[in-house]
Design a protein around this motif. Structure first.
Motif, PDB file in Angstrom:
ATOM      1  N   GLU A 161      21.500  40.636  32.830  1.00 51.27           N
ATOM      2  CA  GLU A 161      22.130  39.326  32.723  1.00 51.27           C
ATOM      3  C   GLU A 161      23.116  39.074  33.859  1.00 51.27           C
ATOM      4  OE1 GLU A 161      23.877  38.803  28.911  1.00 51.27           O
ATOM      5  OE2 GLU A 161      22.015  39.234  27.818  1.00 51.27           O
ATOM      6  N   GLY A 162      23.555  40.109  34.519  1.00 45.92           N
ATOM      7  CA  GLY A 162      24.501  39.959  35.611  1.00 45.92           C
ATOM      8  C   GLY A 162      24.926  41.320  36.116  1.00 45.92           C
ATOM      9  N   ARG A 163      25.777  41.322  37.121  1.00 48.39           N
ATOM     10  CA  ARG A 163      26.247  42.588  37.668  1.00 48.39           C
ATOM     11  C   ARG A 163      27.611  42.940  37.075  1.00 48.39           C
ATOM     12  NH1 ARG A 163      30.145  41.539  41.555  1.00 48.39           N
ATOM     13  NH2 ARG A 163      30.196  39.382  42.295  1.00 48.39           N
ATOM     14  N   ILE A 164      27.870  44.222  36.977  1.00 46.06           N
ATOM     15  CA  ILE A 164      29.151  44.687  36.444  1.00 46.06           C
ATOM     16  C   ILE A 164      30.259  44.325  37.428  1.00 46.06           C
ATOM     17  CG2 ILE A 164      30.492  46.714  35.766  1.00 46.06           C
ATOM     18  CD1 ILE A 164      27.876  48.042  34.949  1.00 46.06           C
ATOM     19  N   ALA A 165      31.313  43.721  36.911  1.00 50.02           N
ATOM     20  CA  ALA A 165      32.416  43.306  37.775  1.00 50.02           C
ATOM     21  C   ALA A 165      33.097  44.519  38.395  1.00 50.02           C
ATOM     22  CB  ALA A 165      33.424  42.493  36.971  1.00 50.02           C
ATOM     23  N   LYS A 166      33.548  44.363  39.614  1.00 52.79           N
ATOM     24  CA  LYS A 166      34.333  45.411  40.269  1.00 52.79           C
ATOM     25  C   LYS A 166      35.804  45.235  39.907  1.00 52.79           C
ATOM     26  CE  LYS A 166      31.173  45.962  44.183  1.00 52.79           C
ATOM     27  NZ  LYS A 166      30.688  47.298  43.783  1.00 52.79           N
ATOM     28  N   ASN A 167      36.585  46.276  40.167  1.00 47.14           N
ATOM     29  CA  ASN A 167      38.010  46.186  39.843  1.00 47.14           C
ATOM     30  C   ASN A 167      38.828  45.516  40.944  1.00 47.14           C
ATOM     31  OD1 ASN A 167      37.960  48.232  41.722  1.00 47.14           O
ATOM     32  ND2 ASN A 167      38.998  49.745  40.433  1.00 47.14           N
ATOM     33  N   VAL A 168      38.153  44.885  41.887  1.00 42.11           N
ATOM     34  CA  VAL A 168      38.790  43.984  42.849  1.00 42.11           C
ATOM     35  C   VAL A 168      38.380  42.573  42.461  1.00 42.11           C
ATOM     36  CG1 VAL A 168      38.984  43.286  45.256  1.00 42.11           C
ATOM     37  CG2 VAL A 168      38.770  45.711  44.676  1.00 42.11           C
ATOM     38  N   LEU A 169      39.357  41.761  42.070  1.00 44.62           N
ATOM     39  CA  LEU A 169      39.083  40.439  41.518  1.00 44.62           C
ATOM     40  C   LEU A 169      39.434  39.372  42.553  1.00 44.62           C
ATOM     41  CD1 LEU A 169      40.716  41.032  38.011  1.00 44.62           C
ATOM     42  CD2 LEU A 169      38.336  41.444  38.697  1.00 44.62           C
ATOM     43  N   PRO A 170      38.447  38.782  43.225  1.00 40.61           N
ATOM     44  CA  PRO A 170      38.723  37.744  44.230  1.00 40.61           C
ATOM     45  C   PRO A 170      38.972  36.391  43.558  1.00 40.61           C
ATOM     46  CG  PRO A 170      36.376  38.198  44.144  1.00 40.61           C
ATOM     47  CD  PRO A 170      37.018  39.117  43.134  1.00 40.61           C
ATOM     48  N   ILE A 171      40.214  36.103  43.272  1.00 44.25           N
ATOM     49  CA  ILE A 171      40.572  34.882  42.551  1.00 44.25           C
ATOM     50  C   ILE A 171      41.681  34.169  43.317  1.00 44.25           C
ATOM     51  CG2 ILE A 171      41.524  33.931  40.409  1.00 44.25           C
ATOM     52  CD1 ILE A 171      40.369  36.359  38.948  1.00 44.25           C
TER      53      ILE A 171
END
Length: 432
Positions: free
Chosen positions: A319-329
């Motif tokens: 369903e999607g890729r696992i988020a990394k612990n770097v959050l580009p927000i």
């Protein structure tokens, strides 16, 4: 009460004694209310509540070549911390006479000492105008997530107040969080967003207060560090100006850390499937190639055998890729823009350091389940509360300054059960 004695040097490591003395000093001012309090009377009041004998109050030792009272020196240190936090104001025309402050120099109205008022509420949560760092209440139900951005450790205090020394900052945060940690559900989480722009006085070298605070959270509060999430903010203004733009010895800061703690790593409620990220176009193209070829078209080995491509690789769609612990927000968001419009319409000051809603929402969704409780003790404009409301979590937020909560309340009026606190609203426009 001998526990007070180690407090004389500001660098002392007796955390329980430091927190005890802070409470004794605060209690002395609270007893007086808005009446001024001289240092001589402050010493007497603190000594009395701490159970110290008169001889201990007046006892002196040699410090930096002169005789000083360790007790009085420690009391003045705590007093200085309270001044930096905006909790005290000097009495005009009087030297060394202070009282508890309600309105700071930036026109922000602090909650009355020892009192909490409902600012606004919905069917899912309640925003409280009050000082969350003093006598935090027993909520009667477990907290599943504490998410907060406490006052930053900065050289110049912000309008919302912040400690200015490393040790005072660590003591302040630990003292504020201790009663919440005691009410965490097993596997509950605590997230702290801290600044990355704290430097040693007069130096381009960065302060290590963040790292010392992390150790204090583990050693003093019994928490486990699950991860350090990097909030990468590409829209962050250039800085530190003095060291990056002027002296050119530093790089511009592009991120802030979000420290994720828990009281039980084996029972955490986190699930990365709740925050899956969209696959990149490159990955989608590769998946189509695998499907067209009837399996992975090549074999390869990477990382000395750690990763292998086999015919069966990439054949299961996800369903999607696992988020990394770097959050580009980025910092800007629609929720912040709406708050600014609301505050301007009400003629209220705007909060100077707001978390983007998408960051709060990511943390709430990743670390909790619907129906669980999210608490923010430095609520500001209620970003964490908004994320919890949108995701059907219960929430409680505390904020010391009324103007921030009143401006933040406007965004919640569309939710079921919204109500502005009657007593709270007396000093603000009531029309919605």
């Amino acid at each position: 009460m001998s526990a007070v004695r180690p407090l004389a040097p500001p660098s002392a490591n007796s955390s329980s004694a430091q927190l005890d003395l802070f409470q004794h000093v605060l209690d002395a001012y609270q007893v007086e209310g808005d009446r001024p309090l001289t240092n001589a009377k402050l010493y007497q009041s603190v000594a009395r509540s701490a159970g110290l004998a008169a001889g201990e109050v007046e006892r002196t030792v040699e410090i930096s070549g002169s005789q000083h009272s360790p007790f009085k020196r420690a009391v003045r240190w705590v007093q200085q911390t309270m001044k930096h936090l905006g909790l005290l104001e000097r009495q005009p025309g009087a030297r060394g006479v202070w009282s508890l402050a309600q309105r700071n120099k930036d026109g922000l109205t602090a909650a009355p000492v020892g009192k909490r008022l409902v600012a606004f509420s919905t069917d899912l949560g309640i925003a409280i105008w009050g000082d969350s760092t003093q006598s935090f209440p027993q909520l009667g139900q477990p907290i599943h997530l504490v998410i907060t951005s406490p006052p930053f450790l900065l050289r110049r205090p912000r309008a919302y107040g912040n400690p200015l020394t490393e040790q005072a900052y660590i003591d302040f945060i630990c003292s504020a969080l201790e009663p919440l940690v005691s009410q965490l559900a097993a596997g509950g989480s605590l997230c702290l967003n801290l600044t990355n722009d704290s430097f040693l006085v007069g130096s381009p070298a960065r302060s290590v207060a963040k790292e010392r605070l992390v150790l204090a959270m583990v050693d003093r509060l019994g928490l486990y560090l699950m991860d350090t999430l990097i909030w990468h903010n590409a829209s962050k203004p250039p800085g530190p100006l003095q060291y990056a733009s002027k002296r050119r010895v530093q790089l511009n800061t592009g991120y802030e850390p979000v420290y994720w703690f828990t009281n039980d790593p084996e029972k955490v409620f986190s699930d990365n499937r709740r925050v899956l990220q969209p696959h990149s176009e490159r990955h989608k193209k590769w998946l189509r190639q695998v499907q067209d070829a009837g399996g992975c078209p090549r074999s390869a080995v990477y990382g000395d055998g750690a990763y292998r491509l086999r015919p069966s690789s990439y054949t299961n769609e996800t369903e999607g890729r696992i988020a990394k612990n770097v959050l580009p927000i980025g910092h800007a968001c629609a929720d912040t823009r709406q708050y600014r419009r609301d505050a301007a319409a009400l003629g209220l000051p705007v909060h100077g350091a707001m978390m983007p809603l998408s960051l709060a929402r990511f943390l709430v969704e990743f670390l909790t389940l619907p129906g669980q409780l999210v608490v923010d003790l430095f609520g500001g404009t209620a970003k964490s509360a908004m994320a919890a409301e949108l995701l059907q979590r219960y929430w409680i937020t505390f904020e010391l300054f009324a103007e921030y909560l009143r401006g933040g309340a406007q965004r919640f009026q569309r939710f079921p059960g919204f109500r502005l606190g009657e007593e709270f609203s007396l000093g603000f426009p009531k029309s919605l």
